[in-house]
Enzyme design. Structure first.
Site, PDB file in Angstrom:
ATOM      1  N   LYS A 164       0.826  -1.203   0.000  1.00  0.00           N
ATOM      2  CA  LYS A 164       0.000   0.000   0.000  1.00  0.00           C
ATOM      3  C   LYS A 164       0.862   1.255   0.000  1.00  0.00           C
ATOM      4  O   LYS A 164       0.443   2.310  -0.465  1.00  0.00           O
ATOM      5  CB  LYS A 164      -0.941  -0.019   1.202  1.00  0.00           C
ATOM      6  CG  LYS A 164      -1.985  -1.127   1.133  1.00  0.00           C
ATOM      7  CD  LYS A 164      -2.911  -1.084   2.331  1.00  0.00           C
ATOM      8  CE  LYS A 164      -4.004  -2.146   2.212  1.00  0.00           C
ATOM      9  NZ  LYS A 164      -3.473  -3.501   2.200  1.00  0.00           N
ATOM     10  N   GLU A 177      -6.630   2.248  -1.531  1.00  0.00           N
ATOM     11  CA  GLU A 177      -5.842   1.127  -2.023  1.00  0.00           C
ATOM     12  C   GLU A 177      -6.497   0.546  -3.262  1.00  0.00           C
ATOM     13  O   GLU A 177      -7.655   0.852  -3.576  1.00  0.00           O
ATOM     14  CB  GLU A 177      -5.731   0.036  -0.960  1.00  0.00           C
ATOM     15  CG  GLU A 177      -7.060  -0.542  -0.527  1.00  0.00           C
ATOM     16  CD  GLU A 177      -6.931  -1.530   0.617  1.00  0.00           C
ATOM     17  OE1 GLU A 177      -5.819  -2.026   0.837  1.00  0.00           O
ATOM     18  OE2 GLU A 177      -7.933  -1.805   1.276  1.00  0.00           O
ATOM     19  N   ASN A 179      -7.466  -3.153  -4.634  1.00  0.00           N
ATOM     20  CA  ASN A 179      -7.564  -4.583  -4.348  1.00  0.00           C
ATOM     21  C   ASN A 179      -7.422  -5.321  -5.672  1.00  0.00           C
ATOM     22  O   ASN A 179      -8.308  -5.250  -6.527  1.00  0.00           O
ATOM     23  CB  ASN A 179      -8.891  -4.933  -3.691  1.00  0.00           C
ATOM     24  CG  ASN A 179      -9.012  -4.346  -2.292  1.00  0.00           C
ATOM     25  OD1 ASN A 179      -9.932  -3.604  -1.998  1.00  0.00           O
ATOM     26  ND2 ASN A 179      -8.084  -4.670  -1.419  1.00  0.00           N
ATOM     27  N   GLU A 227     -10.324   1.652  -4.055  1.00  0.00           N
ATOM     28  CA  GLU A 227     -11.076   2.089  -2.884  1.00  0.00           C
ATOM     29  C   GLU A 227     -10.714   3.530  -2.521  1.00  0.00           C
ATOM     30  O   GLU A 227      -9.550   3.933  -2.580  1.00  0.00           O
ATOM     31  CB  GLU A 227     -10.803   1.161  -1.704  1.00  0.00           C
ATOM     32  CG  GLU A 227     -11.206  -0.280  -1.968  1.00  0.00           C
ATOM     33  CD  GLU A 227     -11.308  -1.106  -0.696  1.00  0.00           C
ATOM     34  OE1 GLU A 227     -10.810  -0.645   0.357  1.00  0.00           O
ATOM     35  OE2 GLU A 227     -11.870  -2.204  -0.758  1.00  0.00           O
ATOM     36  N   GLU A 273      -1.064   6.817   8.458  1.00  0.00           N
ATOM     37  CA  GLU A 273      -1.801   7.629   7.502  1.00  0.00           C
ATOM     38  C   GLU A 273      -2.771   8.525   8.256  1.00  0.00           C
ATOM     39  O   GLU A 273      -3.273   8.161   9.327  1.00  0.00           O
ATOM     40  CB  GLU A 273      -2.557   6.699   6.550  1.00  0.00           C
ATOM     41  CG  GLU A 273      -3.341   7.371   5.453  1.00  0.00           C
ATOM     42  CD  GLU A 273      -3.992   6.336   4.542  1.00  0.00           C
ATOM     43  OE1 GLU A 273      -3.460   6.093   3.450  1.00  0.00           O
ATOM     44  OE2 GLU A 273      -5.017   5.748   4.955  1.00  0.00           O
ATOM     45  N   ARG A 278      -7.938  -8.089  -6.969  1.00  0.00           N
ATOM     46  CA  ARG A 278      -8.686  -9.351  -6.903  1.00  0.00           C
ATOM     47  C   ARG A 278     -10.163  -9.037  -6.987  1.00  0.00           C
ATOM     48  O   ARG A 278     -10.582  -7.876  -7.021  1.00  0.00           O
ATOM     49  CB  ARG A 278      -8.403 -10.065  -5.578  1.00  0.00           C
ATOM     50  CG  ARG A 278      -8.692  -9.186  -4.359  1.00  0.00           C
ATOM     51  CD  ARG A 278      -8.574  -9.930  -3.050  1.00  0.00           C
ATOM     52  NE  ARG A 278      -8.573  -9.059  -1.892  1.00  0.00           N
ATOM     53  CZ  ARG A 278      -9.641  -8.504  -1.331  1.00  0.00           C
ATOM     54  NH1 ARG A 278     -10.832  -8.715  -1.849  1.00  0.00           N
ATOM     55  NH2 ARG A 278      -9.532  -7.735  -0.265  1.00  0.00           N
ATOM     56  N   HIS A 280     -13.209  -1.802  11.014  1.00  0.00           N
ATOM     57  CA  HIS A 280     -12.703  -1.511   9.667  1.00  0.00           C
ATOM     58  C   HIS A 280     -13.069  -2.607   8.670  1.00  0.00           C
ATOM     59  O   HIS A 280     -12.507  -2.657   7.577  1.00  0.00           O
ATOM     60  CB  HIS A 280     -11.187  -1.319   9.672  1.00  0.00           C
ATOM     61  CG  HIS A 280     -10.684  -0.384  10.716  1.00  0.00           C
ATOM     62  ND1 HIS A 280     -10.994   0.952  10.725  1.00  0.00           N
ATOM     63  CD2 HIS A 280      -9.917  -0.594  11.816  1.00  0.00           C
ATOM     64  CE1 HIS A 280     -10.434   1.522  11.772  1.00  0.00           C
ATOM     65  NE2 HIS A 280      -9.783   0.603  12.455  1.00  0.00           N
TER      66      HIS A 280
END
Length: 598
Positions: free
Chosen positions: A76, A253, A255, A240, A165, A257, A200
């Protein structure tokens, strides 16, 4: 899923590190069965570049993006750098040196305060699903949060790298489905909102987002497409973002997949994303229906988890005696468990995804809530009642959702049983009657007039006592005085051992059937700290004789790939430590004993 496979290969072991995280074993299984391709799903090795490379080297097609794309987004930290270069908005962040330990890293603390400010999100660089993440609001808690996140990330993903972050308070979580083919075409398939979360982790997702209008959709989907093109993306993926109330959005990020929540995109576009994944993996171009896709209606998905919401969303384990969701038009169930399955502490606690489609958002939410409310879910404790109440909540129905939804509302009230006190009495009466019928059916024939299970009390009614949580309900075999005779409700009763499960239009109830001659309880020493869930001891932070203060971390358990910290309930002295790192513990096992300070 095994029962539906043409062939199944056993991976020996009981933990992810011994099974689905073993790339060599997965590839060996594929080669042994003559498979041509490997679809990695959406967990474990699905975003592992080394695994994708090993598949290619073994002559297998990896159904997903290129190794280079996975490597670029697998970290990330590196992903944020690439996105910033592509003009995608990113939040300020810093990387934590891998050598950081509790009590060290003063330079990291200083830099975090200066460049980011508090609150800060500690986040695993590899992996996802909320694991390896901690919110830190004051500097004094940062070092411990980093250490805990590193341990959790290493256990879940095999890499403990974390970064810091800026934490955006209660934004919306909006993501964009992307798809690319090997002929240079990259498209988006609109957005999903995944703001209803706990720890989360998403529990309710929908498409389209109620907060995204046409202009914002163009902006956020264009940013996602730029992100995909910047890394030459092929196959299915998701970009995202966090979305602030003023319309600003920030990259989180990529993903690399398929996402757990992909069904909502399938239902509003009419596309089969897994079929498209396989077609693209075979070298086919994206068809016209993908390039020209549009949104039709609204879809909402709920993740049904084996967890105790009232206890702080703690994962639960045990047998699933019954799992049945109504088979109705507009409802889809993607399930991983069936009647008789057993939920363990080793893997994710999600039992099923239940998805509803309807022409409007309000109708889709009502349809999903009704389907979940009527589902028969017996055995492990689940989050079903919470899901139903959230879907029926006025704020959710108005589209006012963000990642702080469950923090803003009383979770205990949202998770309260759908069956109220009156319904519980009606359900209890039905359960008691079923218990009596079971006893009659299982008893040996007796001369007329002899009561069941008793020999010297004449024809007196025999009481049946049920425990609704900690509250006893006693019913007499032939008595209906506790039930409002003016109200009759159709019920379904399912008896399993010493448990009675009752479902009706009023909700569901679970009762423990009290034995008539209970065994005496074993006393637990005063000051004992009990395991709140089954799991593995990953750290013991105190020794016998240590002085501790209220709230101090004492023991950490790992269950369902999450770490749970047991803290001192009061000031005192550690009198006993009964566990060691690596021990497997069951619920209510004594971990240690803390005597009161005196």
């Amino acid at each position: 899923y095994v029962s539906e496979a043409d062939e199944a290969v056993r991976l020996p072991g009981v933990a992810p590190a011994d099974t689905y995280l073993r790339a060599d074993l997965v590839i060996e299984a594929a080669l042994r069965t003559g498979a041509q391709a490997v679809h990695p799903g959406y967990g474990f090795l699905s975003e592992n570049a080394a695994f994708a490379a090993a598949c290619v080297e073994s002559g297998l097609v990896f159904v997903g993006p290129s190794v280079a794309a996975i490597e670029a987004m697998g970290s990330k930290i590196r992903a944020k750098e690439l996105m910033a270069a592509a003009g995608v908005p990113v939040l300020p962040s810093i990387t934590v040196p891998s050598s950081s330990e509790p009590g060290a890293g003063a330079a990291v603390l200083d830099e975090a305060a200066e460049r980011i400010g508090f609150p800060i999100l500690v986040k695993a660089s590899f992996g996802g699903g909320g694991r390896g993440m901690r919110i830190v609001r004051v500097p004094s808690e940062l070092a411990d949060a980093i250490a805990a996140a590193q341990r959790e990330a290493a256990a879940a993903f095999g890499n403990g790298t974390v970064f810091l972050e800026r934490y955006v308070e209660s934004p919306r979580h909006v993501e964009v489905q992307i798809f690319g083919d090997s002929h240079g075409t990259v498209v988006h398939l609109f957005e999903r909102e995944c703001s209803i979360q706990r720890r989360h982790q998403k529990i309710i997702e929908e498409s389209p987002s109620p907060a995204v209008d046409d202009d914002l959709r163009d902006a956020i989907c264009s940013a996602a497409t730029r992100a995909a093109k910047a890394i030459g993306y092929v196959n299915a993926g998701t970009v995202e973002f966090v979305l602030e109330p003023d319309g600003r959005f920030w990259f989180l990020e990529v993903n690399t997949r398929l996402q757990v929540e992909h069904p909502v995109t399938e239902l509003v576009t009419g596309l089969d994303l897994v079929r498209l994944q396989l077609a693209v993996a075979q070298g086919e171009p994206l068809p016209a229906e993908v390039i020209e896709a549009s949104i039709h209606g609204h879809a909402v998905e709920a993740r049904l988890y084996a967890e105790d919401v009232a206890a702080g969303f703690l994962p639960t384990s045990g047998p699933v005696h019954r799992l049945r969701v109504p088979d109705e038009l507009g409802l889809r169930v993607d399930g991983g468990y069936v009647d008789g399955s057993v939920v363990t502490t080793r893997y994710d606690a999600m039992l099923a995804k239940v998805i509803a489609w309807a022409p409007t958002r309000a109708e889709a939410a009502r349809r999903l809530a009704a389907g979940l409310a009527r589902a028969e879910i017996h055995g492990v404790v689940t989050n079903r009642d919470l899901l139903v109440r959230v879907l029926r909540h006025p704020e959710f129905l108005a589209g006012h959702t963000d990642t702080g939804f469950l923090e803003r509302h009383d979770v205990a009230a949202l998770a309260a049983p759908l069956a109220d006190a009156e319904a519980e009495i009606l359900h209890g009466a039905a359960a008691a009657g079923a218990v009596v019928e079971r006893e009659r059916a299982s008893s040996s024939p007796l001369p007329p007039g002899i009561p069941i299970s008793w020999r010297n009390v004449g024809t007196a009614d025999q009481p049946v006592t049920l425990l609704a949580g900690d509250r006893p309900l006693t019913f007499r075999e032939f008595s209906t005085s506790a039930v409002d005779s003016r109200r009759e409700v159709a019920t379904k009763v399912h008896l399993v051992g010493d448990w009675a499960y009752v479902d009706s239009s009023l909700g569901s109830s679970a009762f423990r059937i009290e034995p008539r001659f209970p065994e005496p309880e074993v006393a637990v020493a005063h000051g004992s700290l009990l395991a709140p869930l089954p799991g593995t001891v990953v750290s013991v932070l105190v020794s016998q004789g240590d002085h501790v203060t209220a709230g101090q971390p004492l023991v950490a358990l790992e269950a369902m790939k999450m770490e749970h910290t047991i803290r001192a309930p009061h000031d005192g002295v550690v009198a006993e430590v009964r566990v060691a790192v690596g021990d497997q513990v069951e619920p209510d096992a004594v971990l240690l004993v803390v005597d009161d300070a005196g």
